[in-house]
Design a protein around this motif. Structure first.
Motif, PDB file in Angstrom:
ATOM      1  N   VAL A 179       7.582   4.104   8.855  1.00 56.10           N
ATOM      2  CA  VAL A 179       7.179   3.725   7.670  1.00 56.10           C
ATOM      3  C   VAL A 179       7.979   4.502   6.606  1.00 56.10           C
ATOM      4  O   VAL A 179       8.527   5.778   6.977  1.00 56.10           O
ATOM      5  CB  VAL A 179       5.844   4.135   7.451  1.00 56.10           C
ATOM      6  N   ALA A 209      -2.842   7.515   7.105  1.00 63.39           N
ATOM      7  CA  ALA A 209      -1.871   6.900   7.425  1.00 63.39           C
ATOM      8  C   ALA A 209      -2.053   6.009   8.775  1.00 63.39           C
ATOM      9  O   ALA A 209      -1.734   4.862   8.795  1.00 63.39           O
ATOM     10  CB  ALA A 209      -0.452   7.614   7.733  1.00 63.39           C
ATOM     11  N   HIS A 210      -2.867   6.508   9.643  1.00 59.23           N
ATOM     12  CA  HIS A 210      -3.444   5.876  10.946  1.00 59.23           C
ATOM     13  C   HIS A 210      -4.443   4.877  10.707  1.00 59.23           C
ATOM     14  O   HIS A 210      -4.435   3.691  11.118  1.00 59.23           O
ATOM     15  CB  HIS A 210      -3.852   6.759  11.815  1.00 59.23           C
ATOM     16  N   VAL A 220       3.437  10.982  11.456  1.00 62.78           N
ATOM     17  CA  VAL A 220       3.373   9.599  10.775  1.00 62.78           C
ATOM     18  C   VAL A 220       4.220   8.656  11.460  1.00 62.78           C
ATOM     19  O   VAL A 220       4.211   7.394  11.997  1.00 62.78           O
ATOM     20  CB  VAL A 220       3.333   9.381   9.450  1.00 62.78           C
ATOM     21  N   ASP A 278       2.278   0.915   3.444  1.00 59.05           N
ATOM     22  CA  ASP A 278       3.831   0.365   3.636  1.00 59.05           C
ATOM     23  C   ASP A 278       4.884   1.583   3.193  1.00 59.05           C
ATOM     24  O   ASP A 278       5.913   1.294   3.626  1.00 59.05           O
ATOM     25  CB  ASP A 278       3.878  -0.798   2.619  1.00 59.05           C
ATOM     26  N   GLN A 311       3.511   7.689  14.887  1.00 57.31           N
ATOM     27  CA  GLN A 311       2.617   6.361  15.263  1.00 57.31           C
ATOM     28  C   GLN A 311       3.423   5.154  14.755  1.00 57.31           C
ATOM     29  O   GLN A 311       3.245   4.197  15.607  1.00 57.31           O
ATOM     30  CB  GLN A 311       1.688   6.653  14.361  1.00 57.31           C
ATOM     31  N   ARG A 312       4.031   5.042  13.666  1.00 58.38           N
ATOM     32  CA  ARG A 312       4.728   3.965  13.545  1.00 58.38           C
ATOM     33  C   ARG A 312       5.786   3.985  12.296  1.00 58.38           C
ATOM     34  O   ARG A 312       5.680   4.929  11.491  1.00 58.38           O
ATOM     35  CB  ARG A 312       3.737   2.668  12.916  1.00 58.38           C
ATOM     36  N   TRP A 326      -5.230   3.579   7.481  1.00 53.71           N
ATOM     37  CA  TRP A 326      -4.932   2.403   6.229  1.00 53.71           C
ATOM     38  C   TRP A 326      -3.551   1.769   6.454  1.00 53.71           C
ATOM     39  O   TRP A 326      -3.428   0.857   5.923  1.00 53.71           O
ATOM     40  CB  TRP A 326      -5.012   3.257   4.829  1.00 53.71           C
ATOM     41  N   GLN A 327      -2.621   2.368   7.192  1.00 55.50           N
ATOM     42  CA  GLN A 327      -1.299   1.609   7.682  1.00 55.50           C
ATOM     43  C   GLN A 327      -0.536   1.112   6.280  1.00 55.50           C
ATOM     44  O   GLN A 327      -0.654   0.184   6.002  1.00 55.50           O
ATOM     45  CB  GLN A 327      -1.811   0.459   8.320  1.00 55.50           C
ATOM     46  N   ARG A 340       0.795  -1.314   0.050  1.00 59.01           N
ATOM     47  CA  ARG A 340       0.117   0.088  -0.024  1.00 59.01           C
ATOM     48  C   ARG A 340       0.896   1.156  -0.010  1.00 59.01           C
ATOM     49  O   ARG A 340       1.825   1.512   0.705  1.00 59.01           O
ATOM     50  CB  ARG A 340      -0.852   0.001   1.294  1.00 59.01           C
TER      51      ARG A 340
END
Length: 246
Positions: free
Chosen positions: A91, A59-60, A85, A65, A88-89, A62-63, A21
């Motif tokens: 990427v 981004a939160h 972003v 890639d 959050q994680r 749909w997560q 994604r």
């Protein structure tokens, strides 16, 4: 568009980017749609966000890639999107800038971007950069599952391969995944000069010499974090990691 459905490539078969994604954050509709069309043809699932707030929300939810992220955006800019972003994680982020300004590039790398392109750019090159960044993430994940043991000590510089952590004089230094891989590449042969082309191929898996400015900008960002004196420039050739004499 169905965000959960893996798209097909233009020949009807699932492309090499299937199941991956990509969130395209671009406020100019013509550019956004052109990027999305090329990436969909490569087999990626693509979602477009036209401004900073909607990009962070997407981004939160749909997560993705990977993010293809323009610097200049309504709401708040791409640098702030990148900060939020990444908080959050982690990427990978390919940042787009309308200005060939080294300061903008360094700031982008400093907030967590992995690569950048200056407009105008080739869609072929953008698609290639996306594939490269995703391959690098896959290699990093594999390395994390089968880490090299031990910590490399080069004077007061420590590189912990297992935890992918770097310390300078005992203090942790936060590096992006690209910066860590670049430092490890230089540290494999301390004091040996590695050409920009070699670093580009080894770290980015990118063989086109037109990307060597990406290497230069990442070197500058890395110097700011570990100390400028640790990386020697050999003009016209490349870079070497300076270490204490044995």
């Amino acid at each position: 568009m169905d965000m959960t459905q893996a798209p097909q490539s233009s020949n009807g078969s699932v492309g090499q980017g299937a199941q991956r994604r990509v969130l395209v954050v671009e406020d100019e509709p013509t550019i956004a749609e052109a990027i999305a069309a090329r990436l969909r043809a490569e087999g990626f699932s693509v979602h477009i966000s036209p401004d900073g707030p909607s990009a962070v929300d997407a981004a939160h939810a749909w997560q993705p890639d990977l993010l293809v992220l323009d610097v200049m955006l309504p709401g708040f800019d791409g640098l702030e999107v990148c900060r939020r972003v990444q908080a959050q994680r982690p990427v990978p982020v390919l940042m787009l800038t309308a200005r060939d300004d080294e300061t903008d590039m360094l700031v982008g790398l400093g907030v967590g971007a992995d690569d950048y392109m200056t407009k105008p750019f080739s869609m072929r090159e953008l698609a290639a950069r996306v594939h490269v960044l995703l391959r690098r993430v896959e290699r990093a994940d594999m390395a994390a599952r089968t880490p090299r043991s031990g910590t490399l000590h080069l004077g007061d510089l420590e590189i912990d391969h297992a935890q992918r952590r770097v310390r300078v004089r005992g203090a942790d230094v936060h590096l992006t995944p690209t910066e860590f891989d670049l430092l490890v590449c230089l540290a494999q042969t301390p004091r040996a000069v590695l050409s920009r082309e070699q670093l580009l191929a080894d770290v980015w898996d990118w063989a086109d010499a037109s990307g060597t400015r990406t290497v230069d900008s990442h070197i500058k960002a890395l110097r700011r974090k570990i100390g400028a004196e640790r990386i020697r420039t050999v003009h016209g050739v490349g870079y070497a990691l300076e270490t204490p004499a044995p």
